[in-house]
Design a protein around this motif. Structure first.
Motif, short mmCIF file in Angstrom:
data_model
loop_
_atom_site.label_atom_id
_atom_site.label_comp_id
_atom_site.label_asym_id
_atom_site.label_seq_id
_atom_site.Cartn_x
_atom_site.Cartn_y
_atom_site.Cartn_z
N GLU A 23 1.13 -0.85 0.03
CA GLU A 23 -0.20 0.15 0.00
C GLU A 23 1.02 0.90 -0.23
N ASN A 24 2.22 1.38 0.92
CA ASN A 24 2.53 2.55 0.54
C ASN A 24 3.77 2.66 -0.30
N ILE A 25 4.24 1.79 -1.19
CA ILE A 25 4.53 1.47 -2.40
C ILE A 25 3.52 1.83 -3.02
N SER A 26 2.23 1.45 -3.25
CA SER A 26 1.82 1.87 -4.51
C SER A 26 1.21 3.63 -4.32
N ASN A 27 0.99 4.29 -2.86
CA ASN A 27 0.66 5.67 -3.26
C ASN A 27 2.38 6.64 -3.19
N TRP A 28 3.24 5.87 -3.00
CA TRP A 28 4.39 6.62 -3.15
C TRP A 28 4.90 6.42 -4.43
N ILE A 29 4.32 5.77 -5.16
CA ILE A 29 4.80 5.55 -7.04
C ILE A 29 3.45 6.58 -7.23
N HIS A 30 2.08 6.46 -6.58
CA HIS A 30 1.56 7.73 -7.31
C HIS A 30 1.92 9.10 -7.26
N VAL A 31 2.51 9.46 -6.03
CA VAL A 31 3.34 10.41 -5.59
C VAL A 31 3.77 11.46 -6.69
N ILE A 32 5.05 10.15 -6.83
CA ILE A 32 6.32 10.49 -8.04
C ILE A 32 4.98 10.67 -9.25
N GLU A 33 4.01 9.81 -9.42
CA GLU A 33 4.07 9.89 -10.88
C GLU A 33 2.89 11.25 -11.03
N ARG A 34 2.38 11.65 -10.17
CA ARG A 34 1.56 12.95 -10.18
C ARG A 34 2.73 14.07 -10.24
N PHE A 35 3.60 14.62 -9.35
CA PHE A 35 4.99 15.63 -9.65
C PHE A 35 4.94 16.51 -10.75
N PRO A 36 5.13 15.69 -11.15
CA PRO A 36 5.33 16.70 -12.69
C PRO A 36 4.23 17.22 -13.01
N ASN A 37 3.21 16.77 -12.55
CA ASN A 37 2.00 17.91 -13.67
C ASN A 37 1.88 18.63 -12.35
N ALA A 38 1.77 18.47 -10.98
CA ALA A 38 1.55 19.37 -9.26
C ALA A 38 2.67 20.37 -10.03
N ILE A 39 3.62 20.19 -9.96
CA ILE A 39 4.52 20.95 -10.18
C ILE A 39 4.50 22.32 -11.84
N GLU A 40 3.75 21.52 -12.89
CA GLU A 40 4.07 22.20 -13.33
C GLU A 40 2.27 23.34 -13.56
N GLU A 41 0.91 22.87 -12.68
CA GLU A 41 0.02 23.92 -11.91
C GLU A 41 0.19 24.66 -11.03
N LEU A 42 1.42 24.69 -10.19
CA LEU A 42 1.76 25.99 -9.26
C LEU A 42 2.14 26.52 -9.99
N ILE A 43 3.32 26.38 -10.98
CA ILE A 43 3.60 27.29 -11.66
C ILE A 43 3.21 27.73 -12.44
N LYS A 44 1.97 27.65 -13.03
CA LYS A 44 1.48 28.23 -14.54
C LYS A 44 0.99 28.98 -14.81
N ASP A 45 0.47 29.82 -13.97
CA ASP A 45 0.81 31.94 -13.78
C ASP A 45 1.71 32.98 -13.27
N ILE A 46 3.13 32.03 -12.76
CA ILE A 46 3.87 32.31 -12.22
C ILE A 46 3.73 33.98 -12.70
N SER A 47 4.73 34.89 -12.04
CA SER A 47 5.86 35.67 -12.46
C SER A 47 6.72 35.56 -12.58
#
Length: 177
Positions: A23-47
């Protein structure tokens, strides 16, 4: 100068041990999987000012954090491959603070690092999802402290690393408003 640990470690320090369960491995892989999109979403409108904001005094800028993640995650992916194809290899460390001062890490254009993270994480997640229980026990040695790190632990470490640096990016953006 006293460092505010809440700014340095916005989600807390990296755990020193990890409970390696499916279960932890699956959750951790999910975090790694979504990371690039999470970063992109955070910075999409920054100056540009927000991209150059530091998440804490003496810390890196938002752009340096993003470029660092590309560098760090490339190194980690290679370490996984080494551990899967060699018997407990000693990995090569790198001077991440020095890398953060190189021209590519000081570039305001973070698009190449975002693209790299997307492609790398897609490939990395395919590899991670294929690991058997035996594979998760394979390890490498980190020469800075001589410690063996299993691939299961390293998945946990890099899930933490993703969340840790997402916290830094959030702090940098919020602090620059």
């Amino acid at each position: 100068m006293t460092i505010d640990t809440k700014l340095q470690f916005p989600i807390g320090e990296c755990p020193t041990s990890f409970d390696i369960t499916s279960e932890n491995i699956s959750n951790w892989i999910h975090v790694i999987e979504r990371f690039p999109n999470a970063i992109e979403e955070l910075i999409k409108d920054i100056s540009k000012d927000q991209l150059n904001a530091r998440y804490r005094p003496g810390g890196w800028t938002v752009k340096q954090v993003i470029h660092h993640c590309a560098d760090s995650h490339m190194n980690s992916f290679i370490r996984f491959k080494l551990a899967l194809t060699e018997d407990t290899p000693t990995i090569r460390p790198y001077f991440e603070n020095r890398w953060a001062e190189l021209s590519d890490s000081l570039d305001n254009d973070v698009e190449s690092s975002l693209l790299l993270l997307k492609a790398l994480h897609k490939k990395w997640v395919v590899l991670l999802k294929s690991l058997s229980d035996d594979d998760l026990e394979r390890a490498f040695v980190h020469p800075e402290h001589g410690q063996k790190i299993s691939l299961g632990e390293n998945i946990g470490i890099y899930a933490w690393h993703c969340e840790h640096h997402l916290g830094h990016v959030r702090l940098g953006i919020l602090g620059s408003r």
